[in-house]
Scaffold this motif. Structure first.
Motif, PDB file in Angstrom:
ATOM      1  N   GLN A  57       0.838  -1.194   0.000  1.00  0.00           N
ATOM      2  CA  GLN A  57       0.000   0.000   0.000  1.00  0.00           C
ATOM      3  C   GLN A  57       0.874   1.245   0.000  1.00  0.00           C
ATOM      4  OE1 GLN A  57      -3.759   0.305   1.527  1.00  0.00           O
ATOM      5  NE2 GLN A  57      -3.918  -1.741   2.423  1.00  0.00           N
ATOM      6  N   GLN A  58       0.403   2.296  -0.676  1.00  0.00           N
ATOM      7  CA  GLN A  58       1.175   3.528  -0.841  1.00  0.00           C
ATOM      8  C   GLN A  58       0.267   4.738  -0.686  1.00  0.00           C
ATOM      9  OE1 GLN A  58       0.902   5.342  -4.158  1.00  0.00           O
ATOM     10  NE2 GLN A  58       2.058   7.060  -3.306  1.00  0.00           N
ATOM     11  N   CYS A  59       0.814   5.780  -0.009  1.00  0.00           N
ATOM     12  CA  CYS A  59       0.088   7.043   0.138  1.00  0.00           C
ATOM     13  C   CYS A  59       1.088   8.188   0.011  1.00  0.00           C
ATOM     14  CB  CYS A  59      -0.623   7.115   1.488  1.00  0.00           C
ATOM     15  SG  CYS A  59      -1.532   8.675   1.754  1.00  0.00           S
TER      16      CYS A  59
ATOM     17  N   THR B 155       5.712   0.849 -10.586  1.00  0.00           N
ATOM     18  CA  THR B 155       4.307   1.243 -10.752  1.00  0.00           C
ATOM     19  C   THR B 155       4.097   1.977 -12.066  1.00  0.00           C
ATOM     20  OG1 THR B 155       4.680   3.321  -9.565  1.00  0.00           O
ATOM     21  CG2 THR B 155       3.965   1.405  -8.270  1.00  0.00           C
ATOM     22  N   SER B 156       5.140   2.090 -12.883  1.00  0.00           N
ATOM     23  CA  SER B 156       5.068   2.839 -14.132  1.00  0.00           C
ATOM     24  C   SER B 156       5.357   1.927 -15.334  1.00  0.00           C
ATOM     25  CB  SER B 156       6.070   3.993 -14.104  1.00  0.00           C
ATOM     26  OG  SER B 156       6.056   4.726 -15.293  1.00  0.00           O
ATOM     27  N   PRO B 157       4.503   1.897 -16.341  1.00  0.00           N
ATOM     28  CA  PRO B 157       3.231   2.624 -16.423  1.00  0.00           C
ATOM     29  C   PRO B 157       2.117   1.977 -15.598  1.00  0.00           C
ATOM     30  CG  PRO B 157       3.524   1.286 -18.366  1.00  0.00           C
ATOM     31  CD  PRO B 157       4.778   1.134 -17.569  1.00  0.00           C
ATOM     32  N   SER B 158       2.316   0.716 -15.225  1.00  0.00           N
ATOM     33  CA  SER B 158       1.377   0.023 -14.341  1.00  0.00           C
ATOM     34  C   SER B 158       2.200  -0.877 -13.428  1.00  0.00           C
ATOM     35  CB  SER B 158       0.360  -0.792 -15.146  1.00  0.00           C
ATOM     36  OG  SER B 158       1.025  -1.760 -15.949  1.00  0.00           O
ATOM     37  N   PHE B 159       1.559  -1.434 -12.428  1.00  0.00           N
ATOM     38  CA  PHE B 159       2.284  -2.250 -11.455  1.00  0.00           C
ATOM     39  C   PHE B 159       2.713  -3.568 -12.088  1.00  0.00           C
ATOM     40  CE2 PHE B 159       2.530  -5.287  -7.873  1.00  0.00           C
ATOM     41  CZ  PHE B 159       3.500  -4.632  -7.121  1.00  0.00           C
ATOM     42  N   SER B 160       4.029  -3.826 -12.023  1.00  0.00           N
ATOM     43  CA  SER B 160       4.568  -5.089 -12.527  1.00  0.00           C
ATOM     44  C   SER B 160       5.830  -5.411 -11.745  1.00  0.00           C
ATOM     45  CB  SER B 160       4.883  -5.006 -14.028  1.00  0.00           C
ATOM     46  OG  SER B 160       5.868  -4.012 -14.276  1.00  0.00           O
ATOM     47  N   CYS B 161       6.156  -6.691 -11.667  1.00  0.00           N
ATOM     48  CA  CYS B 161       7.302  -7.141 -10.882  1.00  0.00           C
ATOM     49  C   CYS B 161       8.107  -8.178 -11.654  1.00  0.00           C
ATOM     50  CB  CYS B 161       6.854  -7.759  -9.559  1.00  0.00           C
ATOM     51  SG  CYS B 161       5.920  -6.646  -8.485  1.00  0.00           S
ATOM     52  N   VAL B 162       9.391  -8.208 -11.342  1.00  0.00           N
ATOM     53  CA  VAL B 162      10.277  -9.268 -11.808  1.00  0.00           C
ATOM     54  C   VAL B 162      10.729 -10.032 -10.584  1.00  0.00           C
ATOM     55  CG1 VAL B 162      12.440  -9.809 -12.975  1.00  0.00           C
ATOM     56  CG2 VAL B 162      11.046  -7.882 -13.766  1.00  0.00           C
TER      57      VAL B 162
ATOM     58  N   GLY C  78      -0.444  -5.136  -6.026  1.00  0.00           N
ATOM     59  CA  GLY C  78      -0.209  -6.563  -5.820  1.00  0.00           C
ATOM     60  C   GLY C  78      -1.465  -7.372  -6.022  1.00  0.00           C
ATOM     61  N   GLY C  79      -1.263  -8.614  -6.399  1.00  0.00           N
ATOM     62  CA  GLY C  79      -2.398  -9.472  -6.728  1.00  0.00           C
ATOM     63  C   GLY C  79      -2.913 -10.299  -5.574  1.00  0.00           C
TER      64      GLY C  79
ATOM     65  N   THR D 168      16.632   4.826  -5.505  1.00  0.00           N
ATOM     66  CA  THR D 168      16.549   6.188  -6.005  1.00  0.00           C
ATOM     67  C   THR D 168      15.939   6.280  -7.396  1.00  0.00           C
ATOM     68  OG1 THR D 168      18.837   6.032  -6.790  1.00  0.00           O
ATOM     69  CG2 THR D 168      18.493   6.984  -4.602  1.00  0.00           C
ATOM     70  N   ASN D 169      15.852   5.149  -8.104  1.00  0.00           N
ATOM     71  CA  ASN D 169      15.209   5.113  -9.415  1.00  0.00           C
ATOM     72  C   ASN D 169      13.726   4.794  -9.329  1.00  0.00           C
ATOM     73  OD1 ASN D 169      17.609   5.623 -10.947  1.00  0.00           O
ATOM     74  ND2 ASN D 169      18.245   3.518 -10.500  1.00  0.00           N
ATOM     75  N   GLY D 170      13.232   4.605  -8.112  1.00  0.00           N
ATOM     76  CA  GLY D 170      11.816   4.346  -7.919  1.00  0.00           C
ATOM     77  C   GLY D 170      11.428   2.886  -7.936  1.00  0.00           C
ATOM     78  N   TYR D 171      12.401   1.979  -8.094  1.00  0.00           N
ATOM     79  CA  TYR D 171      12.076   0.556  -8.069  1.00  0.00           C
ATOM     80  C   TYR D 171      11.803   0.114  -6.633  1.00  0.00           C
ATOM     81  CZ  TYR D 171      13.531   0.180 -12.927  1.00  0.00           C
ATOM     82  OH  TYR D 171      13.628   0.339 -14.289  1.00  0.00           O
ATOM     83  N   ILE D 172      10.803  -0.722  -6.464  1.00  0.00           N
ATOM     84  CA  ILE D 172      10.383  -1.192  -5.149  1.00  0.00           C
ATOM     85  C   ILE D 172      10.850  -2.625  -4.991  1.00  0.00           C
ATOM     86  CG2 ILE D 172       8.419  -1.458  -3.591  1.00  0.00           C
ATOM     87  CD1 ILE D 172       7.015   0.269  -6.077  1.00  0.00           C
TER      88      ILE D 172
END
Length: 576
Positions: A439-441, A496-503, A457-458, A477-481
């Motif tokens: 979750q993010q705010c 989260t750009s352009p949509s939420f996806s993970c490796v 997340g699914g 610092t590049n915004g990767y979570i």
């Protein structure tokens, strides 16, 4: 027709000429001030470069020169007596001020720029207005082979009773402090400066002149009076080794009054910043939370720069600490899950204290904090819940920089809220472990409003972007979570750009195991300044730390460890 000037015409002409001359004089004054200011900035920059070169060459910083020695004095521009010993005092030439820190040792000396030692022209003792530049230095860094730029560990002992250590991870502050006065309260820049350079600006109040006298410009600006450690008549006052660095401006409440205008120019560096300026890489401090055995009150905060020589510095009375954050000033905060408290290590005092006690927890004094994070303004955020047979009051609570509760708790149907992280864009991220999502705010919004939270997340699962009891989060610092997906035995790198996806890392189950480079119950992770990712794992009951390349994902090193590790925080030594 008259060929001469009338009296009225002559008067008009004289007014026009006067206006043109006045405007020209004003422009000349402005240009002259600008040139003097730029010359001062350039001189101070060259002095800083010379200090850096001197430290590299001699493995120490020079002592100051005397501000009262004149050009005919043989000591003019010379480094103060006893250089390389560490107190810059005791003989001629002498510094102009000495400061004792809390241990009653001389830790700061102030005087002029030692141009002879720095191999600079004598003119570099002066700013663009012809006033002497002050140079203050942490005297421990003038000791021969002190290595002011950061690799010196002057003593390595610390203890679990909150005692002061004197190394890179828990340095003893020099007492050479730099503030911004016009803050409310004053903004604290540093209490561990290696050196400070000070020009008294255009008004020159408190500045030493070429003949060794002090200029009185009748300044009432509190920051300027602290910088010159003098009164508004330029009489000497007690030296506290406190300097104020701020933009040229009027003191609050005194707009338009020239006596309250600040125009000093201050620059400083900490030991770690000097290291960054040199070619050598700055060491990292690694802090590890060892939660210990549940209910046995044997938690510990370990730290090291090598990962093979661990030392401890633990809050007295800690029961079950689980997470840690370090603020911009070197202070450390840890949450105690069982004691319902937050402890703070204050760098300037070298001591632990209770920053937030159980009575200040949200909902109930038995509310259990599970994670914490700090924003850019020094506000602290705690995640947690109350457990009495079932989990309730699951939320995030905000506290101000003094530890006072601020606003209502944040709650967006959280289920076992766990680790927190605030990214460089001031977004608050939380692992909602029971719901197996993220979750993010944005902290620019009201996070007590559920609709301002975004869920990623699914849910429970093994596909990329699904989670199973995630426990660790880090945003680079590049915004990767980066997520420690604990029960899936993997780490996920998400965007989260352009949509939420993970490796996922590893991409399949073949790398699950206890060998180096394999994953087994990763519990926490963090990134270092070189872009590497570190994780803490419970490898079949054997705790270990692993270091990976954050780009190639290749294993760099694996470190076995005992006890119940909870988190690792590689923080650049002395970084702000």
């Amino acid at each position: 027709m008259s060929r001469g000037f009338t009296l009225i015409g002559l008067s008009i002409a004289l007014v026009i000429i006067a206006a043109l001359l006045g405007g020209g004089i004003a422009m000349f004054i402005i240009k002259k001030h600008e040139a003097q200011y730029n010359a001062t900035v350039n001189i101070m920059s060259n002095i800083e470069q010379a200090l850096q070169s001197y430290e590299i060459s001699f493995n120490r910083l020079p002592c100051p020169s005397s501000l009262t020695a004149t050009a005919t004095d043989p000591n003019y521009g010379l480094e103060a007596a006893n250089p390389g010993i560490g107190n810059c005092a005791g003989a001629v030439p002498a510094v102009n001020a000495l400061y004792q820190n809390r241990n009653n040792t001389y830790r700061v000396a102030e005087g002029g720029v030692p141009t002879t030692a720095l191999k600079l022209p004598e003119s570099y003792m002066y700013d663009g207005w012809g006033h002497r530049i002050r140079y203050a230095v942490d005297t421990s860094l003038t000791v021969l082979n002190s290595n002011a730029s950061g690799s010196n560990s002057k003593g390595t002992n610390s203890n679990s009773t909150g005692g002061q250590s004197d190394d890179l991870c828990f340095p003893t502050p020099s007492g050479l402090t730099v503030y911004n006065y016009n803050g409310s309260p004053a903004i604290f820049h540093s209490n561990n400066a290696a050196y400070v350079l000070l020009s008294h600006g255009a008004n020159g109040h408190g500045a030493y002149m070429p003949d060794g006298t002090i200029l009185n410009a009748n300044s009432n600006n509190a920051a300027e009076l602290s910088n010159c450690h003098c009164t508004n008549t330029a009489s000497s006052d007690a030296y506290k080794a406190q300097y104020y660095q701020e933009a040229a401006q009027y003191q609050n409440g005194h707009a338009g009054s020239s006596a309250y205008y600040y125009d000093d120019i201050v620059t400083f560096k900490e030991p770690s910043q000097m290291k960054e300026s040199s070619s050598a890489a700055s060491p990292e401090c690694f802090y590890v939370i060892d939660a210990g055995r549940y209910g046995e009150n044997d938690s510990a905060l370990y730290y090291s720069t090598t990962l093979d020589n661990w030392k401890t510095n633990t809050p007295p009375g800690a029961q079950y600490i689980t997470h840690m954050v370090k603020d911009a000033y070197g202070n450390i905060y840890v949450n105690d899950y069982l004691a319902s408290a937050v402890y703070k290590y204050t760098l300037s005092t070298g001591a632990w204290s209770t920053f937030i006690n159980s009575s200040d927890m949200p909902y109930t004094s038995s509310w259990m904090p599970t994670g914490l994070a700090l924003d850019n303004n020094g506000n602290l955020y705690l995640s947690g819940y109350y457990f009495n047979g079932k989990f309730t009051d699951q939320a995030v609570q905000k506290y101000d920089s003094t530890g006072m509760k601020e606003g209502s708790p944040y709650n967006n149907s959280f289920n076992l809220p766990n680790n927190l992280f605030i990214d460089k864009n001031n977004n608050l991220w939380m692992l909602d472990s029971g719901n197996n999502n993220l979750q993010q705010c944005s902290l620019s919004t009201d996070c007590s409003t559920p609709s301002n939270w975004t869920t990623y997340g699914g849910g429970t699962g093994a596909a990329a972007g699904d989670f199973y009891n995630p426990a660790g989060i880090y945003v680079d610092t590049n915004g990767y979570i980066w997520i420690a997906d604990t029960n899936n035995n993997r780490i996920q790198k998400c965007t989260t750009s352009p949509s939420f996806s993970c490796v996922t890392w590893p991409s399949d189950s073949t790398s699950v195991g206890n060998a180096p480079g394999q994953f087994n119950n990763p519990k926490a992770l963090y990134g270092d300044t070189a872009g590497n990712i570190w994780d803490v794992e419970d490898a079949s009951g054997q705790m270990r730390i692993q270091k990976y390349n954050g780009t190639s994902w290749n294993i760099i090193q694996s470190f076995p460890y005992a006890n119940n590790l909870c988190n690792i925080y590689p923080v650049k030594a002395g970084a702000r």
